[in-house]
Write an enzyme that holds these catalytic residues in place. Sequence first.
Site, PDB file in Angstrom:
ATOM      1  N   TYR A 148       0.835  -1.209   0.000  1.00 50.76           N
ATOM      2  CA  TYR A 148       0.000   0.000   0.000  1.00 50.76           C
ATOM      3  C   TYR A 148       0.868   1.257   0.000  1.00 50.76           C
ATOM      4  O   TYR A 148       0.691   2.165  -0.823  1.00 50.76           O
ATOM      5  CB  TYR A 148      -0.945  -0.001   1.212  1.00 50.76           C
ATOM      6  CG  TYR A 148      -1.926   1.147   1.198  1.00 50.76           C
ATOM      7  CD1 TYR A 148      -2.969   1.183   0.274  1.00 50.76           C
ATOM      8  CD2 TYR A 148      -1.810   2.200   2.104  1.00 50.76           C
ATOM      9  CE1 TYR A 148      -3.871   2.237   0.253  1.00 50.76           C
ATOM     10  CE2 TYR A 148      -2.711   3.262   2.085  1.00 50.76           C
ATOM     11  CZ  TYR A 148      -3.741   3.273   1.158  1.00 50.76           C
ATOM     12  OH  TYR A 148      -4.621   4.327   1.134  1.00 50.76           O
ATOM     13  N   LYS A 152       1.346   4.104  -2.988  1.00 46.74           N
ATOM     14  CA  LYS A 152       0.967   5.505  -2.804  1.00 46.74           C
ATOM     15  C   LYS A 152       2.174   6.441  -2.940  1.00 46.74           C
ATOM     16  O   LYS A 152       2.036   7.576  -3.401  1.00 46.74           O
ATOM     17  CB  LYS A 152       0.268   5.686  -1.451  1.00 46.74           C
ATOM     18  CG  LYS A 152      -1.069   4.950  -1.365  1.00 46.74           C
ATOM     19  CD  LYS A 152      -2.055   5.431  -2.425  1.00 46.74           C
ATOM     20  CE  LYS A 152      -3.456   4.893  -2.213  1.00 46.74           C
ATOM     21  NZ  LYS A 152      -4.415   5.396  -3.190  1.00 46.74           N
TER      22      LYS A 152
HETATM   23  N1  LIG Z   1     -10.132   5.695   3.807  1.00 43.74           N
HETATM   24  C1  LIG Z   1      -8.926   6.129   4.139  1.00 43.74           C
HETATM   25  O1  LIG Z   1      -8.582   6.230   5.342  1.00 43.74           O
HETATM   26  C2  LIG Z   1      -7.932   6.531   3.087  1.00 43.74           C
HETATM   27  C3  LIG Z   1      -6.748   7.140   3.509  1.00 43.74           C
HETATM   28  C4  LIG Z   1      -5.800   7.522   2.573  1.00 43.74           C
HETATM   29  C5  LIG Z   1      -6.051   7.315   1.224  1.00 43.74           C
HETATM   30  N2  LIG Z   1      -7.201   6.725   0.847  1.00 43.74           N
HETATM   31  C6  LIG Z   1      -7.406   6.486  -0.586  1.00 43.74           C
HETATM   32  O2  LIG Z   1      -8.625   7.068  -0.989  1.00 43.74           O
HETATM   33  C7  LIG Z   1      -9.158   6.320  -2.083  1.00 43.74           C
HETATM   34  C8  LIG Z   1     -10.595   5.968  -1.782  1.00 43.74           C
HETATM   35  O3  LIG Z   1     -10.612   5.146  -0.620  1.00 43.74           O
HETATM   36  P1  LIG Z   1     -11.935   4.851   0.233  1.00 43.74           P
HETATM   37  O4  LIG Z   1     -11.503   4.789   1.629  1.00 43.74           O
HETATM   38  O5  LIG Z   1     -13.013   5.740  -0.183  1.00 43.74           O
HETATM   39  O6  LIG Z   1     -12.216   3.340  -0.232  1.00 43.74           O
HETATM   40  P2  LIG Z   1     -13.538   2.516  -0.545  1.00 43.74           P
HETATM   41  O7  LIG Z   1     -14.699   3.047   0.231  1.00 43.74           O
HETATM   42  O8  LIG Z   1     -13.157   1.091  -0.391  1.00 43.74           O
HETATM   43  O9  LIG Z   1     -13.807   2.846  -2.097  1.00 43.74           O
HETATM   44  C9  LIG Z   1     -12.900   2.408  -3.056  1.00 43.74           C
HETATM   45  C10 LIG Z   1     -13.440   2.799  -4.414  1.00 43.74           C
HETATM   46  O10 LIG Z   1     -12.475   2.427  -5.396  1.00 43.74           O
HETATM   47  C11 LIG Z   1     -13.117   1.670  -6.402  1.00 43.74           C
HETATM   48  N3  LIG Z   1     -12.215   0.660  -6.949  1.00 43.74           N
HETATM   49  C12 LIG Z   1     -11.354  -0.131  -6.249  1.00 43.74           C
HETATM   50  N4  LIG Z   1     -10.717  -0.940  -7.086  1.00 43.74           N
HETATM   51  C13 LIG Z   1     -11.172  -0.648  -8.323  1.00 43.74           C
HETATM   52  C14 LIG Z   1     -10.907  -1.168  -9.612  1.00 43.74           C
HETATM   53  N5  LIG Z   1     -10.017  -2.168  -9.813  1.00 43.74           N
HETATM   54  N6  LIG Z   1     -11.551  -0.634 -10.675  1.00 43.74           N
HETATM   55  C15 LIG Z   1     -12.451   0.363 -10.503  1.00 43.74           C
HETATM   56  N7  LIG Z   1     -12.760   0.888  -9.307  1.00 43.74           N
HETATM   57  C16 LIG Z   1     -12.127   0.365  -8.239  1.00 43.74           C
HETATM   58  C17 LIG Z   1     -14.308   1.015  -5.738  1.00 43.74           C
HETATM   59  O11 LIG Z   1     -15.271   0.752  -6.737  1.00 43.74           O
HETATM   60  P3  LIG Z   1     -16.264  -0.529  -6.743  1.00 43.74           P
HETATM   61  O12 LIG Z   1     -16.680  -0.735  -5.313  1.00 43.74           O
HETATM   62  O13 LIG Z   1     -17.387  -0.075  -7.628  1.00 43.74           O
HETATM   63  O14 LIG Z   1     -15.486  -1.649  -7.266  1.00 43.74           O
HETATM   64  C18 LIG Z   1     -14.748   2.095  -4.767  1.00 43.74           C
HETATM   65  O15 LIG Z   1     -15.608   3.018  -5.394  1.00 43.74           O
HETATM   66  C19 LIG Z   1      -8.256   5.107  -2.269  1.00 43.74           C
HETATM   67  O16 LIG Z   1      -7.319   5.366  -3.290  1.00 43.74           O
HETATM   68  C20 LIG Z   1      -7.532   5.008  -0.942  1.00 43.74           C
HETATM   69  O17 LIG Z   1      -6.273   4.399  -1.024  1.00 43.74           O
HETATM   70  C21 LIG Z   1      -8.155   6.312   1.729  1.00 43.74           C
END
Ligand SMILES: NC(=O)c1ccc[n+]([C@@H]2O[C@H](COP(=O)([O-])OP(=O)(O)OC[C@H]3O[C@@H](n4cnc5c(N)ncnc54)[C@H](OP(=O)(O)O)[C@@H]3O)[C@@H](O)[C@H]2O)c1
Length: 249
Positions: A148, A152
Amino acid sequence: MKTVLITGATSGIGHQLVLDHLAEGWTVVACGRNPEALAQLHQRAPAQLVVARFDVTDEAQTQEVVSTTLANLLKGAPLDRAILNAGTCEYLDVDQWSPALFRQVMEANLMGPANCLAPLLPTLERGSQLVLVDSLARLLPFTRAQAYGASKAALHYLARTLEVDLADRGVKVLAVSPGFVDTPLTQRNTFGMPALMTVEDASVAIMKGMAAGRRTIRFPRRLAWPLTLLSQLGEGLQVRICQWLKQQG
Ligand SMILES: NC(=O)c1ccc[n+]([C@@H]2O[C@H](COP(=O)([O-])OP(=O)(O)OC[C@H]3O[C@@H](n4cnc5c(N)ncnc54)[C@H](OP(=O)(O)O)[C@@H]3O)[C@@H](O)[C@H]2O)c1
């Protein structure tokens, strides 16, 4: 009316970004894989939102769906903003090392954005914003974050190099580095998450940062600043600090 394309629109941060852009009157291209979640989004704002269903790890599908959707919608006009937010998180175990799991994270978090760039770059012109969502995890070598964190950190590097090469075109490149946000992605975590934020607050921070045209949008401050300062230390010290954090659980 301005147009934004958001990947990872079906859940978590991306979903909230869709709602906040709709509230500001943007036309939204909501991207994801989950057909039910995409249909629900479309029902919310059928006149203001189009959905694009594709897997970002599939280069051909990404090219086909994104280029067709944008051609139909923009009819040659530029895209105002693209937010490459889709991503996943898996933690690795050095006692049961899995190249497959490593590859899965890299494919989604690094190759995904690279695949999206192919159809997107031709649509970005002077004044367009290209936004890449990485993570504060890129700053330090956290335990079990081999895949991860590496994905990133590489994504952040990608953003900075794109900034170098897109400056002549007048395209702004922004990197978003969130801390812990309460989404399905982090709800699987079994460890304590300091400064955990709501998805609404995270989206506000991103919306404000993008409106201000900030190159790097880090939040929450109380986590971002200590981690940024620690990342300036020598690598040996960074490793020792992360070993200590690991012992704290
Ligand atoms: N939550 C945190 O604490 C956090 C912190 C730092 C960074 N981030 C980053 O923020 C971003 C969003 O995270 P989140 O927490 O909102 O996660 P999440 O709720 O799990 O949502 C992830 C999203 O990415 C999509 N996705 C994943 N793999 C995919 C693929 N192969 N093709 C197309 N779509 C895909 C999913 O779509 P489907 O469900 O439709 O497949 C979903 O809409 C990520 O890049 C994550 O690394 C999150």
